[in-house]
Design a protein around this motif. Structure first.
Motif, PDB file in Angstrom:
ATOM      1  N   ALA A  57       2.564   9.280  -5.909  1.00 24.90           N
ATOM      2  CA  ALA A  57       3.105  10.587  -5.531  1.00 24.90           C
ATOM      3  C   ALA A  57       4.294  10.983  -6.403  1.00 24.90           C
ATOM      4  N   GLY A  88       0.827  -1.215   0.000  1.00 27.93           N
ATOM      5  CA  GLY A  88       0.000   0.000   0.000  1.00 27.93           C
ATOM      6  C   GLY A  88       0.857   1.260   0.000  1.00 27.93           C
ATOM      7  N   VAL A  89       1.884   1.259   0.881  1.00 28.00           N
ATOM      8  CA  VAL A  89       2.777   2.431   0.953  1.00 28.00           C
ATOM      9  C   VAL A  89       3.437   2.649  -0.401  1.00 28.00           C
ATOM     10  N   LEU A 131       1.163   4.232  -2.938  1.00 28.95           N
ATOM     11  CA  LEU A 131       1.043   5.669  -2.684  1.00 28.95           C
ATOM     12  C   LEU A 131       2.278   6.417  -3.189  1.00 28.95           C
TER      13      LEU A 131
END
Lengths: 613, 486
Positions: free
Chosen positions: B91, B83-84, B87
């Motif tokens: 980003a 998940g990180v 992201l």
């Protein structure tokens, strides 16, 4: 992982890996071990072979006077990729070269158009502008570092000391596609001799290109010398060329021929060296150098007088009365006449050829030459050919004709000089038995049929070079050295003996001397030069007659033999003879005393007469 | 807490050894290719070779740290990592600077990192975690929906948002792990078949037919489809009878076409489609009648490949950018453009070829040293190997990679828990994909797709990414030994 139904798939996966690696190894093997072609590509890729152009050999005249030298010329090259990757200041660049930005764009497009510029590559230096003079690149040279990918290269062009001798010297120009295919020495953009001696002596004059091998990266940036310059080679300067030409005589000859169509050839009889060779009209060799070359060359190509033709070696005329000298020699050699033999002359009423001069009768050989008596030479020629009559098939007659022809050809007529350095010759013609058989049928021709030959008219044709050489052979009493331009000893060995014995020449010389003292040349004689000569007026069915003159001087030790041809000028005595004697005067005494004659000849404009044809 | 000694004893030293040999050899070649005449100090840390040495040292330290982390952490924290990472990938383009059209670089102080290089690793963990769930089994493609999503999401972000086609395509390599876990082999075959059909359609697309009108490329690829189907029917499904009927039907289609062509010019593209339609309908009826799902797969294959054939002609000429089209045309030998699109590959082949059997020697390569080969210390580093180390060096390097990949497969197969095994297969797949695409590109066998050579190309992100990938696998493997002892 027991009872795994997909157990075997490990081998499929491992197999894929093995297969890929195996394929690649095979590919590598082909590339690196089997195929050897990439080696050379790699070399040319990483090495910038900078050609060092040798300076071309200089050309001197027989007295060591410099005729042709070299001048530096510059070209601006550009590596497009490097230029486009930099902040290129087009405006200031154009300013430095004094061109407009529109011209800049045009030049860029032309340079990058691989149809117009076949070797175009964005990664190597390409010629942006060429044929620039020192002062035209000076501004750019000073701030060259500001323009990435731009460089200035220096070449040399020909520099002519005199505006003359264009046909002899020829010119230097860029090599064409055929040269490139034939000779691996050249690469596109190289210069080579295109015509004249520049072409004949290309190998000697050009020298040997040198090479400087530099390492470069893909942007063309120089990284240093390759292998510390071990493979570099200096350029070897071309060999100088010393010509037999005498520039003062040549200069005078060209001046005398201005405003005329025709040619002058002067030869030193003992050596066969060409002292002067003029074909008029001609051009200033300086106009065929550099930027203007192609434009001016096109203009010469279009010129109605065809100045590019070397009339001295390529124009063919009937020799006319000048031929009577050879006729006399053949007659003497064949025993048809002796020095004492006389023939009757009925002047204007002579048959079948009338006499054009007014003199007594009968005439002997010396007087026949002096008076250029047509009936004398016809009678002699008839006796020569018919001495054994005509057998059933004219065989006896033809045999004598063949003998006559062989004698004539032994003076270098009817064929090109093979062992010479003079290019672009015409053959001339001494008609063969076969030709006449064809024209008139095997038994259809007799002496009377070919009577014109007796006085140098008809089917016989000579070039001014052949005429001058034949005169040299007469001066030498029976031999000639192939006429040539390069003043080098090996050339002097190319000796050719005529089939006439030396003893027969004295009487002919005397006759030719009388031409100058009492005959057709007497108005232009210079007694102290002991000139021997013979004029000729060649009938020209297309217009005014051509004026011819052959001669040599001095009589007892000939230094110069000359042939002059002036087209559409009329009498040989009026136009060709004075030119020849002026040249002899110049060459033998070093000055012209007859200024009135010089002025008349220089100012005479016969070219318009020729135009009326 | 088990002691570190037992972990060290459980480490697979073969893998470590291969890793070190490849990485050091790579470093030598980076030095060789960035070596220039002005700068000769191999220890100068401001140059590429010096920097790479720093990357390598830190990567080894990082690997050491990973070895100390409890192996359970990866399993437990797998989804959080994933998940990180997603992201971060989203980003990245927002903060990234545009480097040659790619938005994949994050600059943090003095160093630039490419998150995409780490995404592979965390995606592998997430996939391994999902597929090692209790009771999970790959029975048909529906069971693979989640793994496909785990694979597809980062792929899509990297391709679309970061504009890094090469890094995105790498995710395809997870199919290999799926296959090992039971995904039908048809998917792999389809992949291969569709590439083949694409090449046929493009390569022969512009050639004229002997009679009638149509696209020779499509006709040839249609014939290939028929052959594949016939092969599958007879060899795999043992349906000799259906096979004969199918073949007769196809022949009949073409026969009618030829017959009509005598009077009216026939567009044989339609005949090809008709013959495929006949095969599809016939086999669908057979599949329904005999209730054989495997025959349904064949029908699917026929439909998809028909669409592919008709579509890729369109895609090639209408969708692809001109420069991409030229890359493919150059590769297929349809165009020659040594200074344009073919420049990189052409220079690369010259460099490799000039190395010959034994190479020019370390630092002696002129092609790579003089920067003729672009990206010479990153994507095209294999050129330097080829030029300076010759056939022996470059074939040797290929064998080192093969040894490493086979060793990883061996390690994967000896795992007792599914998580470790799937993860190891992911690692093997990723390495195989990178090596295949990178070297295939350099050798002019595959189109130019910019992805690094593992452990070899210059670049901190890729070296770190691969080292972490490998270290985690070694940690999991070491734990297996401990489990056995424990």
């Amino acid at each position: 992982m027991i009872n795994d139904p997909n157990y075997n798939r490990r081998y499929v996966i491992a197999g894929i890996a093995v297969l890929v690696v195996l394929t690649y190894i095979i590919r590598l093997f082909i590339l690196q071990v089997i195929d050897q072609s990439t080696q050379g590509k790699a070399e040319t890729n990483a090495q910038l072979r900078q050609t060092i152009y040798p300076s071309r050999g200089l050309i001197y005249d027989r007295n060591g006077e410099l005729l042709v030298a070299n001048q530096p010329i510059y070209e601006v090259t550009m590596i497009v990729r490097e230029m486009q990757n930099s902040a290129f200041d087009t405006l200031s660049f154009c300013e430095k070269l004094r061109i407009t930005t529109i011209e800049f764009e045009e030049r860029m497009q032309n340079m990058m158009n691989s149809r117009k510029n076949r070797g175009f590559s964005r990664y190597s230096p390409q010629v942006f502008m060429d044929q620039l003079r020192q002062e035209e690149v000076a501004a750019l040279q000073q701030e060259l570092y500001k323009y990435a990918g731009v460089d200035i290269r220096c070449r040399t062009l020909r520099d002519y000391m005199y505006p003359i001798a264009s046909h002899v010297l020829g010119s230097v120009g860029e090599v064409n596609q055929r040269d490139l295919e034939r000779n691996s020495y050249y690469s596109a953009g190289d210069y080579s001799g295109r015509d004249g001696i520049e072409r004949t002596y290309e190998q000697e004059l050009r020298g040997e290109k040198g090479v400087k091998i530099l390492m470069r990266d893909s942007r063309g940036r120089i990284q240093g010398p390759y292998q510390e310059g071990k493979l570099d080679r200096d350029a070897v300067t071309g060999n100088d060329l010393h010509l037999g030409l005498d520039i003062q005589t040549q200069l005078l000859a060209e001046r005398l021929m201005q405003g005329k169509v025709g040619s002058v050839v002067a030869i030193e009889p003992q050596t066969g060296e060409v002292l002067a060779l003029v074909s008029a009209p001609n051009w200033d060799p300086r106009t065929l150098v550099g930027q203007e070359r192609s434009k001016n060359y096109q203009a010469l190509l279009r010129d109605a007088h065809k100045p590019l033709i070397n009339r001295a070696t390529q124009a063919q005329y009937a020799p006319g009365s000048t031929f009577k000298i050879l006729q006399a020699l053949v007659g003497l050699q064949e025993g048809v006449i002796t020095t004492k033999t006389q023939y009757a002359c009925n002047g204007q009423t002579s048959y079948p050829i009338k006499c054009t001069h007014d003199h007594g009768s009968p005439v002997d050989l010396e007087e026949g030459i002096e008076q250029s008596c047509n009936p004398y030479f016809w009678a002699m020629y008839k006796d020569l050919l018919q001495q054994d009559g005509y057998s059933d098939d004219n065989a006896e007659f033809k045999g004598h004709y063949q003998t006559w022809r062989d004698h004539v050809m032994s003076f270098g007529l009817g064929k090109k000089f093979e062992d010479t350095d003079i290019s672009e010759q015409a053959k001339g013609a001494v008609p063969s038995v076969v030709l006449y058989d064809k024209l008139y049928g095997k038994r259809g021709w007799k002496a009377i049929t070919i009577r014109s030959l007796s006085i140098g008219q008809g089917e016989i044709l000579v070039t001014p070079l052949q005429l001058a050489n034949q005169t040299a052979a007469i001066a030498n009493k029976g031999y000639y050295i192939t006429p040539h331009l390069n003043r080098n000893d090996s050339m002097k060995l190319r000796i050719h003996h005529t089939s006439i014995d030396a003893k027969h020449f004295d009487v002919v010389h005397r006759g030719m001397a009388r031409v100058m003292t009492e005959g057709t040349g007497k108005w232009y004689n210079v007694p102290e030069l002991q000139i021997c000569g013979k004029t000729g007026t060649v009938q020209n069915p297309h217009g005014e007659d051509h004026a011819l003159f052959i001669g040599f001087a001095p009589q007892d030790n000939p230094q110069i033999a000359i042939a002059v041809a002036v087209e559409n000028a009329g009498f040989g005595s009026t136009w060709a003879c004075p030119i020849a004697t002026l040249l002899m005067e110049q060459y033998l005494t070093g000055e012209i005393k007859r200024n009135w004659l010089y002025d008349r000849m220089v100012n005479a404009n016969l070219i318009d007469k020729a135009d009326e044809e | 807490m088990r002691n570190n000694r037992s972990i060290i004893s459980g480490i697979d030293w073969w893998t470590i050894g291969l890793f070190l040999v490849i990485a050091l050899f790579g470093w030598l070649n980076i030095y060789g290719s960035s070596y220039s005449f002005d700068q000769t100090n191999i220890w100068d840390f401001s140059n590429r070779a010096g920097k790479q040495l720093v990357w390598l040292a830190t990567a080894v330290v990082m690997g050491g740290i990973i070895m100390m982390i409890e192996e359970k952490a990866y399993d437990v924290l797998g989804y959080i990592f994933y998940g990180v990472m997603i992201l971060l990938l989203i980003a990245t383009p927002i903060f990234a600077r545009d480097i040659k059209g790619s938005l994949s670089w994050l600059t943090i102080g003095p160093i630039s990192l490419q998150p995409a290089e780490f995404a592979k690793c965390f995606t592998a963990i997430a996939i391994a975690k999902y597929m090692s769930r209790y009771g999970y089994k790959v029975r048909d493609l529906r069971d693979l929906t989640v793994p496909f999503l785990l694979m597809g999401v980062p792929m899509l972000i990297i391709m679309v948002a970061q504009r890094e086609t090469g890094s995105a395509l790498v995710f395809i390599s997870f199919l290999l792990a799926f296959y090992r876990q039971g995904m039908t082999g048809y998917v792999l075959s389809w992949g291969v078949a569709s590439i083949l059909l694409f090449i046929l359609v493009i390569r022969f697309g512009e050639m004229a037919l002997l009679f009638g009108t149509g696209n020779l490329g499509i006709l040839i690829s249609t014939t290939v489809i028929h052959m594949i189907v016939l092969g599958l029917l007879i060899a795999k499904e043992k349906e000799l009878h259906s096979g004969i009927i199918m073949a007769l039907g196809v022949v009949a289609c073409y026969g009618i076409g030829l017959l009509v062509n005598i009077w009216i010019a026939v567009n044989f593209n339609y005949i090809a489609i008709a013959s495929l339609a006949f095969v599809a309908i016939y086999l669908l009826l057979q599949a329904l009648k005999q209730r054989k799902s495997s025959m349904g797969w064949i029908v699917g294959f026929v439909l998809v490949s028909t669409l592919l054939c008709q579509g890729c002609d369109f895609a090639f000429h209408k969708i692809l950018q001109p420069h991409q089209r030229i890359r493919i045309e150059v590769l297929l030998g349809m165009k020659d453009d040594p200074h344009g699109a073919g420049y990189n590959v052409n220079q690369s082949l010259i460099a490799i070829g000039s190395g010959q059997t034994t190479g020019k020697g370390f630092l002696q390569g002129t092609q790579t040293k003089l920067k003729f080969v672009p990206e010479q210390d990153t994507d095209f580093i294999f050129c330097t190997v080829g030029e300076e180390w010759g056939f022996l060096g470059s074939a040797g390097l290929l064998l080192l990679y093969l040894a490493l990949i086979l060793r990883i497969i061996y390690i994967a197969e000896r795992q007792r828990d599914k998580f470790s095994m799937i993860y190891a297969y992911c690692v093997a797949g990723i390495l195989l994909f990178h090596v295949t695409i990178n070297i295939g590109m350099v050798l002019g066998l595959l189109p130019v797709i910019g992805i690094p050579l593992p452990f070899f190309s210059y670049g901190g992100s890729s070296l770190w990414g691969f080292t972490i990938l490998l270290a985690i696998m070694l940690r999991l493997d070491a734990a297996r030994v401990n489990k056995m002892q424990g």
